[in-house]
Write an enzyme that holds these catalytic residues in place. Structure first.
Site, mmCIF file in Angstrom:
data_model
loop_
_atom_site.group_PDB
_atom_site.id
_atom_site.type_symbol
_atom_site.label_atom_id
_atom_site.label_comp_id
_atom_site.label_asym_id
_atom_site.label_seq_id
_atom_site.Cartn_x
_atom_site.Cartn_y
_atom_site.Cartn_z
ATOM 1 C CB SER A 46 -0.933 0.019 1.206
ATOM 2 O OG SER A 46 -0.196 -0.154 2.403
ATOM 3 C CG ASP A 350 -3.946 5.476 6.995
ATOM 4 O OD1 ASP A 350 -2.738 5.462 7.332
ATOM 5 O OD2 ASP A 350 -4.400 4.727 6.104
ATOM 6 C CG HIS A 353 -1.045 3.676 4.481
ATOM 7 N ND1 HIS A 353 -2.261 3.252 4.963
ATOM 8 C CD2 HIS A 353 -0.455 2.596 3.933
ATOM 9 C CE1 HIS A 353 -2.413 1.965 4.697
ATOM 10 N NE2 HIS A 353 -1.328 1.533 4.074
#
Ligand SMILES: *[C@@H]1O[C@H](CO)[C@@H](O)[C@H](O)[C@H]1NC(C)=O
Ligand SMILES: *[C@@H]1O[C@H](CO)[C@@H](O)[C@H](O)[C@H]1NC(C)=O
Ligand SMILES: *[C@@H]1O[C@H](CO)[C@@H](O)[C@H](O)[C@H]1NC(C)=O
Ligand SMILES: *[C@@H]1O[C@H](CO)[C@@H](O)[C@H](O)[C@H]1NC(C)=O
Length: 382
Positions: A46, A350, A353
């Site tokens: 991610s 968040d 990340h």
């Protein structure tokens, strides 16, 4: 460079509107004289995924709602962040068009002619069956580990270069971004509360082996320029700080407030083994660049004000649930979350990340140095 408004049409174009242009005469640089970075192929999770996860798996995820994408794209783009990722800053710096289009949104050679991005959120270096055998909950471990991403790449390479000579030319004139990958192999076990010394630390050699195999496959196909990022400063990640708050005492934290044992693991177990492996496969005709994401991230966390961040923004998530470190529960950033007034002053978006601002700092510091030696641009701009 595309403006923020230009990006959504590109995504929509991939998704529904524009038919794929038939590409009859894609031209590749001539052998020998080719620039080393005419296209970018990237792998990972991610930190690098620009839309593969949301294309292939549940379209119901919170990354498809605001505030994801708030800072740059103005709307969710499939990225796990508020805007651009490191890979986007690299494609921008290389003056490649389209912000690193995800592989799963492409079809024809034309879609891939400037490279593509194989990273999938949640992806691991070891394959999914490995974690199944460990008895882990697979719901957030996608079946797109590094091996699978490499198979996708080989498919793309065949599409781009029907002949062996063409494939060799493509390989030697492309830049490869191998990761960051491997962090999730540890993260999934940490999130599922597996014992650290008995299960997590012993994974390091296995993870490094997978990354080594992947790099060797690329080299075997003719790759000449490969960037290999290390793990980030895990001990400064808000979600981990919140998770381990109750079992930590004063002495477990460094001066910046990060968990020493977890940073130590990221840097002195994983990254050290990774660098050793890169030294082992060193070859005079191939440039392998270690990208020190750990060092770059720590630099901001230790000196937030110097780099335009606030002190509060160093270890607290911008978007979260208001709990400790604004990351009291997993996946707590969504439309109803507690949002910081200015994401550009926060390192973590968040809780897991990074913000676009932090990614930008890390990207610049590996594109220009000093957190990559040689710097990426010194190998790409002749
Ligand atoms: C999708 O999200 C909605 C609203 O959050 C929820 O009610 C629904 O159960 C979700 N569907 C799936 C398949 O997860
Ligand atoms: C998954 O990884 C294990 C260990 O490296 C290997 O033995 C196995 O063949 C792999 N499976 C697939 C489907 O790649
Ligand atoms: C907190 O838990 C982690 C993971 O189980 C462990 O590695 C660490 O040593 C613990 N810290 C303390 C101070 O007990
Ligand atoms: C949004 O996140 C909060 C925690 O920040 C959580 O309580 C809530 O259930 C989440 N809502 C959705 C729709 O996921």
């Amino acid at each position: 460079m595309a403006s923020s408004m230009a990006v959504l049409p590109i995504l929509l174009c991939f998704l529904l509107i524009c038919p794929y242009a038939a590409v009859s005469a894609v031209r590749y640089p001539a052998p020998g004289g080719a620039a080393a970075c005419s296209r970018l192929f990237s792998f990972g999770d991610s930190f690098t995924d620009t839309g593969n996860y949301v294309t292939s798996l549940s379209p119901n995820v919170t990354v498809l709602t605001l505030p994801f994408g708030k800072t740059f794209f103005g709307q969710p783009s499939g990225r796990f962040g508020d805007g651009r990722l490191i890979v986007d800053f690299i494609t921008e710096a290389l003056k490649l068009p389209a912000f690193s289009p995800p592989y799963l949104l492409g079809k024809t050679a034309g879609d891939f002619r400037h490279g593509t991005n194989f990273a999938v959120a949640g992806a691991t270096a070891l394959n999914q069956s490995f974690f199944k055998d460990l008895g882990l909950d697979l719901s957030i471990i996608p079946p797109y580990s590094l091996n699978v991403q490499l198979e996708w790449f080989e498919h793309v390479l065949q599409l781009l270069g029907p002949t062996e000579q063409e494939r060799k030319d493509i390989m030697s004139s492309s830049l490869f971004l191998m990761g960051e990958v491997g962090a999730n192999d540890y993260n999934h076990l940490l999130f599922q509360k597996r014992p650290f010394d008995a299960e997590i630390r012993p994974l390091v050699p296995k993870v490094i082996q997978q990354i080594e195999n992947a790099i060797k496959v690329l080299i075997g196909l003719g790759a000449k320029t490969i960037v290999v990022p290390g793990n980030v400063a895990m001990g400064c990640i808000p979600r981990f700080l919140a998770m381990f708050q109750s079992n930590s005492s004063h002495g477990d934290y460094d001066a910046a407030g990060c968990l020493k044992w977890l940073n130590d693991f990221a840097e002195n177990d994983h990254n050290r083994e990774l660098k050793r492996m890169l030294h082992r496969i060193h070859h005079p005709k191939i440039t392998i660049i270690y990208a020190d994401y750990y060092g770059a991230m720590l630099e901001i966390i230790r000196n937030p004000l110097k780099h335009g961040f606030t002190k509060d923004g160093a270890l607290s998530a911008c978007c979260g649930d208001g709990g400790p470190y604004n990351s009291g529960s997993p996946f707590s950033c969504n439309a109803t979350s507690t949002l910081c007034p200015d994401p550009a002053k926060f390192v973590s978006w968040d809780g897991i990340h990074l913000t676009e601002a932090a990614y930008s700092f890390v990207a610049r510091s590996v594109l220009d140095g000093p957190y990559a030696e040689p710097s990426i641009l010194s190998k790409c701009i002749s």
